[in-house]
Design an enzyme around this catalytic site. Structure first.
Site, mmCIF file in Angstrom:
data_model
loop_
_atom_site.group_PDB
_atom_site.id
_atom_site.type_symbol
_atom_site.label_atom_id
_atom_site.label_comp_id
_atom_site.label_asym_id
_atom_site.label_seq_id
_atom_site.Cartn_x
_atom_site.Cartn_y
_atom_site.Cartn_z
ATOM 1 N N CYS A 49 -1.214 2.553 -10.310
ATOM 2 C CA CYS A 49 -2.132 1.689 -9.567
ATOM 3 C C CYS A 49 -3.595 1.878 -9.941
ATOM 4 C CB CYS A 49 -1.955 1.914 -8.058
ATOM 5 S SG CYS A 49 -0.343 1.400 -7.439
ATOM 6 N N PHE A 84 0.852 -1.188 0.000
ATOM 7 C CA PHE A 84 0.000 0.000 0.000
ATOM 8 C C PHE A 84 0.885 1.235 0.000
ATOM 9 C CE2 PHE A 84 -2.363 -3.410 2.091
ATOM 10 C CZ PHE A 84 -3.539 -3.438 1.352
ATOM 11 N N LEU A 85 1.777 1.297 -0.978
ATOM 12 C CA LEU A 85 2.775 2.358 -1.043
ATOM 13 C C LEU A 85 2.302 3.467 -1.982
ATOM 14 C CD1 LEU A 85 5.993 0.164 -1.423
ATOM 15 C CD2 LEU A 85 4.896 0.956 0.688
ATOM 16 N N ARG A 116 2.979 7.015 -15.944
ATOM 17 C CA ARG A 116 1.949 6.054 -16.316
ATOM 18 C C ARG A 116 0.545 6.627 -16.135
ATOM 19 N NH1 ARG A 116 4.371 0.846 -13.217
ATOM 20 N NH2 ARG A 116 5.180 2.530 -11.891
#
Length: 435
Positions: free
Chosen positions: A263, A152-153, A331
């Protein structure tokens, strides 16, 4: 205690360095020769505040090493983490698990003792079971357990997130594996970090559910921003008014041009595909994906409208290219939707980003020019667009910005500047969700 980390990318590198800081001996395996050479030379292949010094100190202490020999890395390791990429698979939106499965087979061939094989990569529900099948098929004689330990970075604050997390999630069916991972995370247990032990599938789904919920909060406040503009309300006061409700919380209620990054886009899409496969469609998340894509695409129209309906032949300064500050990650960055559209409509674009310009160059149109700093990008511009809220942009005085520019249009997609101060400086200033 010794562990191996398969993959020296963002997750593997940060996790490996932080485990080493706990006093664990960590061997990181990286197959990309250029990336491995950089790591062995002490150069970080990614930008993350504090990472270079953390890696250097643990390499010097002998707790952290980098190589490409899996056999050597897993020798004596009690846990082997798979932290390779799981990009969106072209054509169908599913997570591409080929790197995970290849790593699982390599680890199985290399191990000669009991170890816990842990998926650290973000993987869809059921991946851990498939990894176990691959390991058993490759090495029927091997004594091992499988666990899921999602990360959970947040990029830009990953070290703090690892060392002082909200929680640690561990999914496994084996008490033996739980004991290994309890010892590994003992430094966090000692500072009373909640450690959630659960089943394999549940741990895998927790990661996707968490990211989908946060993406939904971002999308919600973006839609509230549009409504606030239409009725003359202030979205920041709305965010504060609802965020002070403990059931809602204040985080991720910041309006902007839509979410991007490594993510949220791929994980929301992968969750949608997984849910469809299991005949339990997630209509809310399907809508979040669609609304976010439409929002990023619409931002160029907002800029063109602020410029009087046309940007043809106009010089546009763009500040911020990465998907968020304190990272060089491009991204799914909103800039990748906005800048090409401006160029297609005839704009002459000069961009500046503190960390992401080299990464942006192959992704943006070749006509885009790049400046040495923010004021250099603004010099002579007819209009300025702020896409990423780097702190250094907040410090620019409106007067200096106005003196540098030829025109007076500023479109602030992150609400960094004070509208009153910008208008006093002579700008035609527009932002997101503010009257």
């Amino acid at each position: 205690m010794r562990i191996a980390m398969i993959g020296g990318g963002y997750v593997g590198l940060v996790s490996g360095a932080c485990f080493a800081e706990f006093g664990i001996e960590v061997a990181v395996v990286e197959a990309d020769r250029a990336k491995l050479a950089a790591l062995q030379a002490g150069r970080m292949p990614i930008y993350e505040p504090g990472l270079e010094s953390l890696v250097a100190s643990n390499v010097a202490a002998g707790r952290l090493s980098f190589g490409d020999d899996i056999d050597a890395a897993v020798a004596g390791a009690e846990a082997v983490f798979i932290a390779v990429g799981t990009p969106t698979r072209r054509g169908d939106g599913h997570a591409d698990l080929s790197y995970v499965f290849a790593a699982a087979e390599q680890v199985a061939r290399a191990l000669d003792h009991y170890a816990v094989i842990v998926t650290k990569s973000t993987v869809p529900v059921g991946t851990g079971r498939k990894v176990a099948e691959i390991v058993r098929a490759t090495r029927p004689d091997l004594d091992f357990d499988i666990a899921s330990n999602p990360e959970f970075l947040r990029e830009g604050s990953a070290i703090g997130d690892f060392m002082r997390p909200d929680r640690v999630v561990i999914g496994t069916d084996s008490e033996r594996a739980r004991e290994v991972l309890r010892r590994l995370y003992r430094p966090l247990y000692l500072i009373e970090t909640p450690i959630v032990f659960t089943g394999l599938e549940t741990a895998e789904l927790i990661k996707y559910a968490a990211n989908a919920f946060l993406a939904m909060k971002v999308t919600f406040i973006n839609e509230m921003a549009d409504l606030a503009e239409a009725v003359g309300a202030d979205v920041h006061d709305i965010a504060r008014g609802i965020g002070l409700d403990g059931r809602i919380g204040r985080k991720f209620l910041h309006p902007g041009p839509g979410f991007g990054g490594s993510c949220f886009p791929k994980d929301t899409l992968a969750l949608v595909r997984t849910a469809q496969e299991h005949h339990a469609p997630t209509r809310l998340i399907e809508t979040v994906v669609a609304v976010n894509e439409a929002r990023k695409a619409s931002m160029a129209s907002r800029i063109i409208s602020a410029c009087g309906g046309s940007v043809r032949g106009k010089r546009i300064a763009v500040l911020g290219l990465t998907f968020k500050p304190e990272t060089d990650d491009m991204r799914d960055a909103p800039s990748l939707s906005i800048v090409p559209r401006l160029v297609e409509n005839g704009a002459i674009v000069t961009a500046y980003d503190p960390e992401g310009m080299e990464q942006a160059k192959p992704l943006l149109p070749p006509s885009v020019a790049y400046a040495a700093d923010a004021l250099a990008a603004a010099r002579g511009a007819d209009a300025l667009v702020l896409i990423t809220e780097w702190n250094e942009f907040r410090a620019i005085s409106p007067e200096r910005l106005r003196a540098a520019m030829a025109g007076d249009v500023v479109v602030d997609l992150r609400n960094v500047w004070d509208p009153v101060a910008m208008r006093r400086a002579g700008f035609r200033y527009s932002s997101i969700g503010r009257p």
